[in-house]
Each structure stands twice: as structure tokens, then as C-alpha cells.
Design an enzyme around this catalytic site. Structure first.
Site, PDB file in Angstrom:
ATOM      1  N   ASP A 117      -4.306  -6.401   4.697  1.00 49.04           N
ATOM      2  CA  ASP A 117      -5.369  -6.945   5.231  1.00 49.04           C
ATOM      3  C   ASP A 117      -5.171  -8.448   4.792  1.00 49.04           C
ATOM      4  O   ASP A 117      -5.857  -9.378   5.394  1.00 49.04           O
ATOM      5  CB  ASP A 117      -6.668  -6.440   5.219  1.00 49.04           C
ATOM      6  CG  ASP A 117      -6.773  -5.182   6.171  1.00 49.04           C
ATOM      7  OD1 ASP A 117      -6.065  -5.229   7.001  1.00 49.04           O
ATOM      8  OD2 ASP A 117      -7.351  -4.418   5.597  1.00 49.04           O
TER       9      ASP A 117
ATOM     10  N   LYS B 170     -11.058  -3.488  18.905  1.00 48.43           N
ATOM     11  CA  LYS B 170      -9.568  -3.876  19.036  1.00 48.43           C
ATOM     12  C   LYS B 170      -8.875  -3.636  20.439  1.00 48.43           C
ATOM     13  O   LYS B 170      -7.855  -3.596  20.913  1.00 48.43           O
ATOM     14  CB  LYS B 170      -8.611  -3.185  17.982  1.00 48.43           C
ATOM     15  CG  LYS B 170      -9.065  -3.397  16.830  1.00 48.43           C
ATOM     16  CD  LYS B 170      -7.937  -3.115  15.509  1.00 48.43           C
ATOM     17  CE  LYS B 170      -8.630  -3.531  14.176  1.00 48.43           C
ATOM     18  NZ  LYS B 170      -7.505  -3.419  12.875  1.00 48.43           N
TER      19      LYS B 170
ATOM     20  N   ASN C  66       0.698  -1.207  -0.119  1.00 47.63           N
ATOM     21  CA  ASN C  66       0.077  -0.134   0.022  1.00 47.63           C
ATOM     22  C   ASN C  66       0.975   1.141   0.043  1.00 47.63           C
ATOM     23  O   ASN C  66       2.059   1.203   0.093  1.00 47.63           O
ATOM     24  CB  ASN C  66      -0.943  -0.115   1.136  1.00 47.63           C
ATOM     25  CG  ASN C  66      -0.204  -0.129   2.644  1.00 47.63           C
ATOM     26  OD1 ASN C  66       0.611   0.834   2.834  1.00 47.63           O
ATOM     27  ND2 ASN C  66      -0.247  -1.264   3.407  1.00 47.63           N
TER      28      ASN C  66
ATOM     29  N   LYS D 118     -13.055   1.234  15.614  1.00 43.91           N
ATOM     30  CA  LYS D 118     -12.085   0.299  15.995  1.00 43.91           C
ATOM     31  C   LYS D 118     -11.257   0.058  17.252  1.00 43.91           C
ATOM     32  O   LYS D 118     -10.697  -0.786  17.747  1.00 43.91           O
ATOM     33  CB  LYS D 118     -10.764   0.856  14.923  1.00 43.91           C
ATOM     34  CG  LYS D 118     -11.087   0.250  13.406  1.00 43.91           C
ATOM     35  CD  LYS D 118     -10.240   0.718  12.548  1.00 43.91           C
ATOM     36  CE  LYS D 118     -10.768   0.502  11.000  1.00 43.91           C
ATOM     37  NZ  LYS D 118      -9.917   0.940   9.825  1.00 43.91           N
TER      38      LYS D 118
ATOM     39  N   LYS E 177       8.163 -17.527 -10.533  1.00 42.17           N
ATOM     40  CA  LYS E 177       7.449 -16.468 -11.119  1.00 42.17           C
ATOM     41  C   LYS E 177       6.222 -16.794 -11.847  1.00 42.17           C
ATOM     42  O   LYS E 177       6.305 -17.757 -12.591  1.00 42.17           O
ATOM     43  CB  LYS E 177       8.397 -15.376 -11.928  1.00 42.17           C
ATOM     44  CG  LYS E 177       8.041 -14.310 -12.432  1.00 42.17           C
ATOM     45  CD  LYS E 177       9.109 -13.625 -13.388  1.00 42.17           C
ATOM     46  CE  LYS E 177       8.236 -12.681 -14.081  1.00 42.17           C
ATOM     47  NZ  LYS E 177       9.072 -12.332 -15.343  1.00 42.17           N
TER      48      LYS E 177
ATOM     49  N   PHE F 195      -3.877   3.039  14.724  1.00 42.77           N
ATOM     50  CA  PHE F 195      -4.253   3.814  13.910  1.00 42.77           C
ATOM     51  C   PHE F 195      -5.394   3.445  12.891  1.00 42.77           C
ATOM     52  O   PHE F 195      -5.992   2.248  12.832  1.00 42.77           O
ATOM     53  CB  PHE F 195      -3.036   4.108  12.750  1.00 42.77           C
ATOM     54  CG  PHE F 195      -2.316   5.136  13.380  1.00 42.77           C
ATOM     55  CD1 PHE F 195      -1.487   5.066  14.526  1.00 42.77           C
ATOM     56  CD2 PHE F 195      -1.965   6.284  12.650  1.00 42.77           C
ATOM     57  CE1 PHE F 195      -0.453   5.946  14.948  1.00 42.77           C
ATOM     58  CE2 PHE F 195      -1.002   7.146  13.038  1.00 42.77           C
ATOM     59  CZ  PHE F 195      -0.476   6.977  14.161  1.00 42.77           C
TER      60      PHE F 195
END
Ligand code: CTP
Length: 403
Positions: free
Chosen positions: A279, A341, A210, A337, A289, A323
């Protein structure tokens, strides 16, 4: 704040007078020490008049009654009585002496006896500055934790143009005053920070990732270190240097990050999970490959372990800060969250705009376990990092002082 201002023998010595004035305007008490070379350029009386204090000029001067002279063991006193040592201009000779621990005059002996923060503002001819000897000395001085106010580029007294001109007295003064105002309120803490993205391999040459740059997490690690904490930085792959004096644990995948974090959990008193963990991942990527033979390719992805949730179960009385990177419904998602969490604080930031992932700035909301949600206006990631710790310390008092 008491500042010891060491003035070296360079053409820029006269600018140290402006620096002394700027420091005093900022509320500092200034004691000036001049090397013999500095006195060739500026009279001690200039500094004595500006600071209202006698100027220290020599290690072995006699008590001659001259108000500008010092006694033989004063360097120890000067080292003990001052909070910050700033040297401006720091000449090539002074830097070499500091780097090697030579002590043959008042300033160099005081430097060795001084245990507080040191700020160096070099100024010299461009070639002298760029010379390998000077640069090697600078490297050693930086590694010692000294702060360097880099010289400016420009036209120098010697006729050359390039780096070597003393930074502006205002810039040096701000660095000194900031040093004096630094808080050491995280001393005794061990802070476990995760940062950056993770790379989840698809095959030996490709991976899922990301846009996280790691800048927020690295700013958090730096702020924690500067406030006196021991810092363990578990970092995914990033392109920025680790802050000084932190223990860097490089990892690649979400699973590696989980192992590293759980390994170090026992040591931590505060955990800040700023990493943008993937995730999903390919649980058994092929050894070779993937070839372009198929017309269409589907990837089967499994969920990665949610490290933050696991920490929420194992945290005990550690402060756990997570975060939430969101593209919408920031406040609601941050609070969700926090509950899901079992965190003490969620730092929520909107991503996808011009703050967030790759930017040097951020604007965030802090959802706290007490039920409060605070908005932190746009600021540098370093300023945001300090605010997170300010609130974390306040929160800990509110949550755990009752027990
Ligand atoms: N996190 C984690 N392990 C994961 C995924 C996320 O520890 N496998 C942590 C991140 O480090 C961050 C927090 O969880 O502190 C929130 O991450 P985010 O991606 O915003 O939330 P998710 O739980 O993945 O939820 P969603 O993707 O549905 O928004």
C-alpha cells in the site's frame, strides 16, 4: 468416458489389469492396447475378459477371426473414439518412442494420431528411470502437456531399491478419471491474473514487502489454464514455478504491476487480482545504501496506486475479481471493498492464522455483486480456485445475461 489403456512390456504389466478394473469401476469404458512386449508378460485374454472388449495387439494383424486381434487402420479409429490415452506401465522404450515420434506398432501409431489428453505412468529399473536419456525424454513429454503419474520408490523386481515402481493402479485411475471430468468452460476467455507480493525498494539492497507466497494466484492461473482459458499471469517476486502454458509477466513493484496490468487489460475478459500489493512505497529511494549512522530512521512513504480501484473504473463489461486479506471483520470488509472498488466479486480471506498467505490451503468468503456472500470451507488453494471460477461464471450469467 472412453479410455484407451496402452500396456507396455514390463513386469508391472499385470498391474494394468487392476487399473482396467479401477477405471471401469469409475464408470469408464476401457479399450486395451498391448505392445508385443506386454504380451510376453500377460495374456490378452486377461484384459479381454476384464473389459469385455477385444484387445488390440498388433498393427498389421490379419482378420484371422481371433477376437483379440485388430485390423490395419484401427489405430486411427482408436485415436478418434477415445477421450483419454493412458499408458501403464510406460516402459523406457515406449517413452523414448513417444518422445521422438517413432511409430512402429499399434500403440505408438495411436499415440501420434491421438489429440486428447495423455497420461503416462512409467515403470522400470531405477537406473533406467534415472538415466539422462529417459529423463530428457520425460522432460519433452511433460513439455508437450502430458500428465505423468510418477513412479513410486520401493523394492523393484530387479532387486534394486529406488524410484521406478509403477504407481498404484488406484492413483493412476484417479488421474485418468479426473482428466475425463475436466471442464473446458473457460475456453475463449483471456484471464488476467495478478499474484504474489510486491517489493518496494528502500535503497538498492532493501525493500518493503509482505508474506504473500503467490500460491493462491498461481493456483488460479493453473485452474484457468486447465479449464481452457488463455492466461496472463502478472506476478510479483515468488519462489514457485509458473504453471505450464501461461504467459508470465514478472514485475517487482506496485507501479510496475500497474503498468503491466493496464498494458494487458484490453485482451482480458476476466481479471483476478490476487496479488498482495504494497500500500505504501518510497517514491524516490536513495541510489546508495542507507548507512547505520543515524540513531533513529524515519521513512517517508507515499501511497501506491490502487490498481484494483483503477480497474474498477476501466473494467467495462469485464468480470473483475478482487481479494481482501483481513485479520478481522472479513465479511464486512469484503463487501466494503466490493462496493468501493467496483468489483463483481471479492474473495475475502483471513490472514495471520494457519491458512492464507504461505499455506497450501485456504478458506474464504466470496462476496458477490448480486448481494450474496458465500462461505467456501477450508480446501486446497487449487480447489478454491476452481470454486472461484464456478461462481464467476454463474455470476456473469446473472449480471450480464439480462443486458
Ligand atoms: N490492491 C491493488 N492495489 C493496491 C492495493 C491493493 O490493486 N495498491 C488490490 C489487491 O490486489 C486486492 C485488493 O486490492 O485484490 C484488496 O487488497 P487489500 O490489501 O486487502 O486492501 P486495501 O485496498 O489495501 O485495503 P486495506 O489495506 O485498508 O485493507
Amino acid at each position: 468416458m472412453n479410455v484407451l489403456l496402452g500396456v507396455g512390456g514390463g513386469i508391472a504389466a499385470y498391474k494394468a489389469a487392476e487399473l482396467a478394473r479401477a477405471l471401469m469401476e469409475g464408470g469408464a469404458r476401457v479399450q486395451v492396447v498391448m505392445t508385443a512386449g506386454a504380451q510376453e508378460f500377460v495374456q490378452p485374454l486377461t484384459f479381454a475378459a476384464l473389459t469385455g472388449r477385444k484387445v488390440i495387439t498388433d498393427l498389421f494383424s490379419s482378420a484371422s477371426g481371433d477376437a483379440t486381434l485388430s485390423s490395419a487402420i484401427e489405430h486411427i479409429g482408436a485415436a478418434q473414439q477415445n477421450d483419454v490415452l493412458v499408458v501403464a506401465p510406460a516402459t523406457a522404450d515406449l517413452l523414448a518412442k513417444f518422445a521422438n515420434g517413432l511409430a512402429d506398432d499399434f500403440l505408438t501409431t495411436t499415440y501420434l494420431a491421438f489429440t486428447g489428453p495423455v497420461i503416462l505412468a512409467p515403470a522400470m529399473n531405477t537406473n533406467m528411470w534415472l538415466h539422462q536419456a529417459t529423463q530428457e525424454n520425460m522432460k519433452r513429454l511433460r513439455a508437450r502437456g502430458h500428465r505423468v503419474v510418477e513412479p513410486d520408490e520401493g523394492h523393484l523386481a530387479c532387486g534394486m531399491t529406488g524410484p521406478g515402481r509403477l504407481a498404484s493402479p488406484d492413483v493412476i485411475a484417479s488421474a485418468v478419471l479426473a482428466e475425463g471430468n475436466r471442464r473446458y468452460d473457460l475456453e475463449g476467455e483471456t484471464i488476467l491474473v495478478t499474484a504474489g507480493p510486491t517489493h518496494e525498494p528502500l535503497d538498492p539492497v532493501r525493500f518493503l514487502t509482505n508474506r504473500s507466497s503467490g500460491k493462491m494466484g498461481y493456483a488460479i492461473a493453473e485452474a484457468a489454464r486447465e479449464r481452457g482459458a488463455r492466461v496472463i499471469l502478472v506476478s510479483g517476486p515468488v519462489h514457485i514455478p509458473a504453471p505450464r502454458d501461461v504467459t508470465l509477466v514478472p514485475v517487482r513493484t506496485a507501479n510496475e504491476m500497474r503498468t503491466a496490468v493496464l498494458d494487458r487489460l484490453a485482451e482480458a475478459t476476466i481479471i483476478v487480482k490476487s496479488a498482495a500489493v504494497a500500500d505504501f512505497y518510497v517514491s524516490s529511494p536513495p541510489n546508495q545504501k542507507i548507512k547505520k549512522t543515524a540513531a533513529r530512521l524515519s521513512l517517508e512513504l507515499d501511497p501506491t496506486p490502487d490498481i484494483l480501484s483503477e480497474l474498477g473504473r476501466k473494467k467495462e463489461d469485464r468480470l473483475l475479481i478482487g481479494f481482501a486479506a483481513e485479520t478481522e471483520n472479513l465479511d464486512r470488509e469484503a463487501r466494503r471493498k466490493l462496493e468501493a472498488k467496483n468489483c463483481d466479486m471479492i474473495v475475502g480471506n483471513l490472514v495471520g492464522g494457519d491458512t492464507g498467505f504461505d499455506s497450501d490451503e485456504n478458506e474464504v468468503v466470496l462476496a458477490l455483486r448480486t448481494g450474496e456472500t458465500l462461505i467456501v470451507a477450508r480446501a486446497s488453494k487449487r480447489v478454491i480456485a476452481d470454486r472461484i471460477f464456478d461462481e464467476a461464471l454463474r455470476l456473469r450469467l446473472a449480471l450480464y445475461a439480462r443486458q
